[in-house]
Enzyme design. Structure first.
Site, PDB file in Angstrom:
ATOM      1  N   GLU A  35       0.836  -1.214   0.000  1.00  0.00           N
ATOM      2  CA  GLU A  35       0.000   0.000   0.000  1.00  0.00           C
ATOM      3  C   GLU A  35       0.866   1.258   0.000  1.00  0.00           C
ATOM      4  O   GLU A  35       0.564   2.240  -0.670  1.00  0.00           O
ATOM      5  CB  GLU A  35      -0.939   0.017   1.218  1.00  0.00           C
ATOM      6  CG  GLU A  35      -2.080  -0.988   1.128  1.00  0.00           C
ATOM      7  CD  GLU A  35      -3.014  -0.728  -0.055  1.00  0.00           C
ATOM      8  OE1 GLU A  35      -3.242   0.435  -0.395  1.00  0.00           O
ATOM      9  OE2 GLU A  35      -3.489  -1.710  -0.641  1.00  0.00           O
ATOM     10  N   CYS A 190     -12.303   3.184 -14.650  1.00  0.00           N
ATOM     11  CA  CYS A 190     -12.745   4.576 -14.488  1.00  0.00           C
ATOM     12  C   CYS A 190     -11.516   5.481 -14.364  1.00  0.00           C
ATOM     13  O   CYS A 190     -11.307   6.147 -13.362  1.00  0.00           O
ATOM     14  CB  CYS A 190     -13.656   4.706 -13.271  1.00  0.00           C
ATOM     15  SG  CYS A 190     -14.559   6.260 -13.279  1.00  0.00           S
ATOM     16  N   CYS A 197     -15.938   3.057 -20.115  1.00  0.00           N
ATOM     17  CA  CYS A 197     -17.306   2.887 -19.594  1.00  0.00           C
ATOM     18  C   CYS A 197     -17.972   1.632 -20.141  1.00  0.00           C
ATOM     19  O   CYS A 197     -18.811   1.029 -19.475  1.00  0.00           O
ATOM     20  CB  CYS A 197     -18.144   4.114 -19.912  1.00  0.00           C
ATOM     21  SG  CYS A 197     -17.468   5.612 -19.175  1.00  0.00           S
ATOM     22  N   CYS A 200     -17.439  -1.135 -17.851  1.00  0.00           N
ATOM     23  CA  CYS A 200     -17.675  -0.826 -16.440  1.00  0.00           C
ATOM     24  C   CYS A 200     -18.869  -1.607 -15.865  1.00  0.00           C
ATOM     25  O   CYS A 200     -19.957  -1.598 -16.451  1.00  0.00           O
ATOM     26  CB  CYS A 200     -17.927   0.673 -16.302  1.00  0.00           C
ATOM     27  SG  CYS A 200     -18.263   1.148 -14.618  1.00  0.00           S
ATOM     28  N   CYS A 206     -24.517   4.748 -13.473  1.00  0.00           N
ATOM     29  CA  CYS A 206     -23.544   5.844 -13.346  1.00  0.00           C
ATOM     30  C   CYS A 206     -24.145   7.182 -13.801  1.00  0.00           C
ATOM     31  O   CYS A 206     -24.542   7.341 -14.961  1.00  0.00           O
ATOM     32  CB  CYS A 206     -22.300   5.533 -14.172  1.00  0.00           C
ATOM     33  SG  CYS A 206     -21.110   6.880 -14.154  1.00  0.00           S
TER      34      CYS A 206
HETATM   35 FE1  SF4 Z   1     -16.556   5.556 -14.493  1.00  0.00          FE
HETATM   36 FE2  SF4 Z   1     -19.190   5.788 -14.744  1.00  0.00          FE
HETATM   37 FE3  SF4 Z   1     -17.689   5.236 -16.879  1.00  0.00          FE
HETATM   38 FE4  SF4 Z   1     -18.041   3.441 -14.954  1.00  0.00          FE
HETATM   39  S1  SF4 Z   1     -19.584   4.273 -16.331  1.00  0.00           S
HETATM   40  S2  SF4 Z   1     -16.126   3.955 -15.978  1.00  0.00           S
HETATM   41  S3  SF4 Z   1     -18.093   4.725 -13.138  1.00  0.00           S
HETATM   42  S4  SF4 Z   1     -17.629   7.117 -15.664  1.00  0.00           S
END
Ligand code: SF4
Length: 348
Positions: A35, A190, A197, A200, A206
């Site tokens: 970390e 992100c 996205c 994601c 989102c």
């Molecule tokens: Fe980030 Fe939203 Fe795109 Fe997911 S959908 S990568 S949380 S901006």
């Protein structure tokens, strides 16, 4: 468990990062070390350092007993050396105060040198399975986008909102996968620029994605405009020599020799006469010079002046006539040097 946490956990298990050298262990020493090394440093850079470091300092006792020079030698090249100094101080403290055993309680971990709230939470989650909320820079960005938290992400108000989200979303089970999932999301999906996205796991919910706010979130404080100033410098030449003036000891370029300076709107010949007892004529305007200071930027307008009349020479203390070719070698500020060099090239 919130839908968000459920999706992050499932995604981490299926698609997240596995097999990093500090994963698959609950040894708090190894997790702590990773970390700290990962703060401000990329995973790929950290891996060889992490492995070498562990070979030489395999546990807290070895680290606590190591001479500081040894430790710094193994950190050399990783940068941010305060991290290594804090690591050493914390290892000694654990050896002295905690009997050489890494503490389990969040407050005791947080109290160790070099360990912030989010790092203490990550160690608590990975090493002891405790339900603690992380909020590093990457996670802040993902939260701000996903939950549509506007405002300057560096402000206390927004940071408080982000901590509230971080606590609210904590799952009752699967804290290790959830914590790793948040880290993976911020580091690999992100991302700051061009987030992926389409890959994601929380895209559907989102706010930034659905409202087209990805470029606006997280919010940043308005950049303060850098003040801009202008000044004129006189390249006063007489018999192949240029006039330099010593600057006062305090302030910008304090104590250096400089070209006579005046506000751009001031009458050149008035200054020439009243300040230096000289008469002259303008030869040309030389190229404008831009110079950046930490707190402002400066445009310098150099004007070349030829002194007219041979008996009028400024000779007061603090003034110096110097051969034009030798002037760039004098104790003068860099932009003045550039102006004089330019002037020499103009006449070649
Ligand atoms: Fe980030 Fe939203 Fe795109 Fe997911 S959908 S990568 S949380 S901006």
């Amino acid at each position: 468990m919130s839908v968000f946490a459920k999706k992050i956990i499932a995604w981490q298990i299926r698609d997240g990062r596995h097999g990093l050298p500090w994963q698959g262990t609950t040894d708090p020493y190894r997790i702590w070390l990773s970390e700290i090394m990962l703060q401000q440093t990329q995973v790929a850079t950290v891996i060889p350092y992490y492995e070498r470091f562990l070979k030489n300092f395999p546990d807290i006792q070895a680290l606590a007993a190591a001479p500081a020079d040894d430790l710094m030698q193994h950190w050399a090249g990783l940068g941010y050396y305060a991290r290594a100094r804090n690591l050493h101080a914390a290892a000694k403290l654990i050896a002295d105060v905690h009997g050489g055993v890494f503490p389990r309680e969040f407050d005791a971990i947080y109290a160790l040198p070099g360990i912030g709230k989010s790092t203490a939470a990550a160690i608590s989650a990975f090493a002891f399975g405790q339900r603690c909320a992380i909020l590093d820079g990457n996670v802040k960005r993902a939260f701000a986008r996903h939950f549509g938290i506007e405002g300057d992400v560096k402000s206390k108000q927004v940071e408080d909102k982000l901590w509230t989200v971080a606590h609210d979303q904590l799952p009752r089970t699967g804290i290790e996968s959830y914590t790793q999932g948040l880290m993976d999301l911020g580091a690999t999906v992100c991302t700051r620029a061009q987030p992926s996205c389409m890959l994601c796991p929380v895209q559907k919910t989102c706010v930034a994605f659905n409202k087209g706010l990805i470029d606006q979130l997280p919010g940043r404080s308005a950049k303060r405009e850098m003040p801009h100033r202008q000044t004129r410098m006189l390249v006063i030449i007489h018999n192949g020599e240029v006039l330099l003036e010593k600057r006062p000891p305090a302030g910008i370029w304090g104590g250096l020799w400089c070209l006579p300076e005046l506000p751009v709107e001031q009458d050149i010949f008035d200054v020439l006469h009243k300040r230096y007892g000289l008469k002259g004529r303008t030869v040309r305007a030389l190229d404008r010079m831009e110079h950046g200071f930490t707190h402002y930027s400066l445009s310098i307008f150099p004007t070349e002046i030829a002194v007219t009349g041979s008996d009028t020479r400024a000779m007061e203390p603090g003034l110096m006539w110097i051969n034009l070719e030798d002037a760039p070698g004098a104790a003068i500020p860099a932009p003045v040097k550039r102006i004089l060099r330019d002037r020499l090239t103009v006449n070649q």
